[in-house]
Write an enzyme that holds these catalytic residues in place. Structure first.
Site, PDB file in Angstrom:
ATOM      1  N   HIS A 137      47.568  43.560  44.507  1.00 22.87           N
ATOM      2  CA  HIS A 137      47.665  42.913  45.926  1.00 22.87           C
ATOM      3  C   HIS A 137      47.649  43.603  47.168  1.00 22.87           C
ATOM      4  CE1 HIS A 137      49.313  39.320  42.978  1.00 22.87           C
ATOM      5  NE2 HIS A 137      48.078  39.698  42.913  1.00 22.87           N
TER       6      HIS A 137
ATOM      7  N   GLU B  70      42.665  39.237  32.667  1.00 27.43           N
ATOM      8  CA  GLU B  70      42.597  40.198  33.509  1.00 27.43           C
ATOM      9  C   GLU B  70      43.629  41.758  33.229  1.00 27.43           C
ATOM     10  OE1 GLU B  70      44.509  39.298  37.335  1.00 27.43           O
ATOM     11  OE2 GLU B  70      44.885  37.160  36.584  1.00 27.43           O
TER      12      GLU B  70
ATOM     13  N   GLU C 154      37.530  39.590  39.890  1.00 29.03           N
ATOM     14  CA  GLU C 154      37.864  41.108  40.193  1.00 29.03           C
ATOM     15  C   GLU C 154      37.319  42.130  39.216  1.00 29.03           C
ATOM     16  OE1 GLU C 154      42.137  41.006  39.642  1.00 29.03           O
ATOM     17  OE2 GLU C 154      42.278  39.070  41.029  1.00 29.03           O
TER      18      GLU C 154
END
Length: 402
Positions: free
Chosen positions: A232, A358, A262
């Site tokens: 982040h 992820e 991503e």
């Protein structure tokens, strides 16, 4: 001078085109009412962005004022501040009431008019802070406040077909944002410039796909070099250098719904150790997607992937859980914490859930192959397995960008 405590903006314009059908929205409100009936809850006061949005299609802009939604057995009404004019009414599936700033407690005056003689009111224990709880107790001294947050979250975790279609369309837009990132990446170009190109590309596609949607909150993070160590980490003006490890993060937002793409990339070249780590993280990603099937337990998935990382002595570099639910959530408001691929989550996957895979590892700066490696796909859990909504390629074959 006395001023009105409540204003009526209904009819100020016409109702906006809803994101979902009337049947879909009625079903959502019916399900929360069924929970209320089983729990002897007379009225629910929803206060979070995610729940107000999910049950009304209205996404408010808080800016220091209180908002909410009251659901009773026969009505559903959002509560908004006068600064917003008629926009909340136009966007709400159901009714809307607007309070003014002329008295400090006008918000509670609006709530009181909607809950009537309710004796048990459901509120979101995970969202209502101590200040608001004390004010509610002062305004409603005879009311029993009970938690409704967990029940509301569980209802959101199982997606309707309309929601799944909405998320899938957004995932395709995230792929478009990813392509725009690759198009803009070049040695000497800043993270910010790459992110701007991707974000504007996605916003234009959203406007074309949903001509009547509000266009807000879509964004991109393009991280480079040391900035890839956290998932982040915000965009900076750092310029991309040859051999940099890169992370693209594309986040289209439509009607409160968030999706993500991503990917790990490299600028022009990657060292042998970078390639080894990247390729192995892609293998973890591949295995993880195979494990997302109905009947699988979130904690068991996390443990199996932990063992795979440990087999290469990389588990100590894992950064966070392996995935989470998708739907009404965002970086500045709630998530469906009951569906996360972590060792401490015992939720069993069911058809109709939408979850990401992820895996991420972060290699410290002083070691060969330093940087953060992360791949991210969004998958729908189906009756016989899963369906991957993400179509963007990954791995060294595709994303060493020159």
């Amino acid at each position: 001078m006395q001023r009105d405590r409540i204003q009526d903006y209904s009819g100020n314009g016409v109702k906006a085109k809803q994101t979902f059908s009337e049947t879909e929205m009625q079903n959502r409100q019916t399900r929360i009412r069924q929970h209320m009936s089983r729990s002897n809850i007379d009225a629910a006061l929803l206060t979070s962005l995610h729940n107000v949005n999910y049950y009304s299609d209205f996404l408010f802009c808080e800016f220091g004022r209180r908002y909410g939604m009251v659901i009773t057995a026969d009505s559903a009404t959002t509560i908004s501040a006068g600064i917003d004019g008629g926009q909340p009414w136009r966007r709400t599936f159901g009714n809307n009431i607007t309070y003014t700033d002329w008295n400090r407690d006008n918000y509670f005056h609006a709530v009181a008019g909607l809950v009537g003689n309710a004796k048990r009111i459901g509120i979101e224990f995970d969202h209502v802070n101590i200040d608001l709880l004390n004010l509610l107790k002062r305004e409603f001294p005879t009311v029993e406040f009970v938690d409704i947050a967990n029940a509301a979250m569980n209802l959101r975790m199982l997606k309707s077909q309309e929601e799944i279609d909405h998320i899938a369309t957004m995932a395709a837009i995230a792929d478009i944002g990813g392509a725009a990132c690759v198009e803009a990446i070049s040695v000497g170009v800043s993270e910010a410039e790459v992110a701007l190109h991707s974000t504007s590309t996605m916003i234009r596609e959203i406007a074309k796909t949903w001509p009547e949607a509000e266009l807000l909150d879509t964004w991109t993070w393009l991280q480079s070099g040391i900035n890839t160590d956290g998932a982040h980490n915000p965009v900076t003006s750092r310029e991309i250098s040859k051999g940099d490890i890169l992370s693209l993060n594309c986040f289209p937002m439509v009607a409160g719904y968030y999706v993500a793409l991503e990917r790990t990339l490299f600028a022009e070249q990657a060292s042998d150790e970078h390639l080894r780590l990247w390729e192995f993280n892609c293998k973890v990603h591949d295995l993880g997607k195979k494990l997302l099937i109905p009947g699988a337990r979130c904690s068991d998935i996390a443990r199996e992937l932990n063992e795979f990382y440990a087999s290469e002595d990389l588990l100590q570099y894992r950064s966070f859980g392996y995935g989470h639910s998708f739907g009404v959530l965002c970086h500045y408001y709630g998530r469906e914490a009951g569906l996360e691929l972590r060792e401490d989550c015992e939720t069993v996957l069911q058809p109709g859930m939408v979850v990401s895979m992820e895996p991420m590892i972060t290699i410290p700066e002083h070691l060969p192959g330093a940087g953060g490696y992360r791949e991210h796909d969004i998958l729908e859990i189906t009756d016989d397995g899963n369906r991957n909504m993400t179509g963007f390629p990954y791995g060294p074959e595709h994303l060493i960008v020159s």
